[in-house]
Design an enzyme around this catalytic site. Sequence first.
Site, PDB file in Angstrom:
ATOM      1  CG  ASP A  27      -1.914   1.144   1.254  1.00  0.00           C
ATOM      2  OD1 ASP A  27      -2.352   1.590   0.170  1.00  0.00           O
ATOM      3  OD2 ASP A  27      -2.241   1.632   2.351  1.00  0.00           O
ATOM      4  CG  HIS A  48      -5.224   4.753   4.400  1.00  0.00           C
ATOM      5  ND1 HIS A  48      -4.637   4.331   3.230  1.00  0.00           N
ATOM      6  CD2 HIS A  48      -4.217   5.198   5.199  1.00  0.00           C
ATOM      7  CE1 HIS A  48      -3.317   4.526   3.315  1.00  0.00           C
ATOM      8  NE2 HIS A  48      -3.046   5.050   4.498  1.00  0.00           N
TER       9      HIS A  48
END
Length: 264
Positions: free
Chosen positions: A10, A190
């Site tokens: 990520d 997130h």
Amino acid sequence: MASAPLLFFDSGVGGLSVVAPTQALLPHAPIVYAADSAGFPYGIRSEAEIAARVPALLGRLVERYRPRLVVIACNTASTIALPVVRAALDLPVVGTVPAIKPAAALSRSRVIGVLGTDATVRQAYVDDLAARFAGDCVVLRHGSAELVRLAEAKLAGIATDSARYRAVLAGLFDQPEGERIDVIVNACTHFPLVADELAAAAPAGMQFVDGGAGIARRIAFLTEGQPWAEAVPAHRAVFTRLGEAERALAPALAAYGIGVIESL
Ligand code: DGL
């Protein structure tokens, strides 16, 4: 090889929302958590930047860690770069795409919200998911770099203000028909990390969905029958820039059993 890890990728800590359900299914899987902190945040970058950056970084990471499987635990990178990464790597690559299908299955009002990064919500990939799986729904979208920052801050132990979450959600609710939304897709990895804060800032009864559990099942399916090392493995995190901000994430990473932090 029983010691070959799963590599999660990520821009920041978002992918931890995919690590958690994976660890619940595969407690013996060694994990390498890679965060492109030098390129963070992805959501405000161009398609060209992401499409160039992500495959190159994953190539280096695969060479260093020799994983058995790669998880692009980032909607922005997946919706833009997944085909290029798959073509470049000679191992299974699992992507993360907005959970529009389960959201459409849940919605009673037939108005759903998609909360992602600016880069994700403008992708044709999202139009396609909406047309295929939510054809009879109004699909409202909002891109928020602020919510990505709030999630990073929370994991670094910095207090965040509830008014900021309400302001992010207003980006959906203030659109025409926005007041009818009953399901919100967390289309950025997130966002499940601030699930409690989002729920507190949303009208009572609002449902939030994300792809984490489905991705974990996919990883379990793709690794079925493969050996894992007996002992609980040492997990590690690798950052493309390792400074004070990244070091501040150590306690949050430790909560996932990630005790080693290094730079690429
Ligand atoms: N976590 C990422 C996603 O799922 C992106 C966050 C960012 O760097 O903007 O889209």
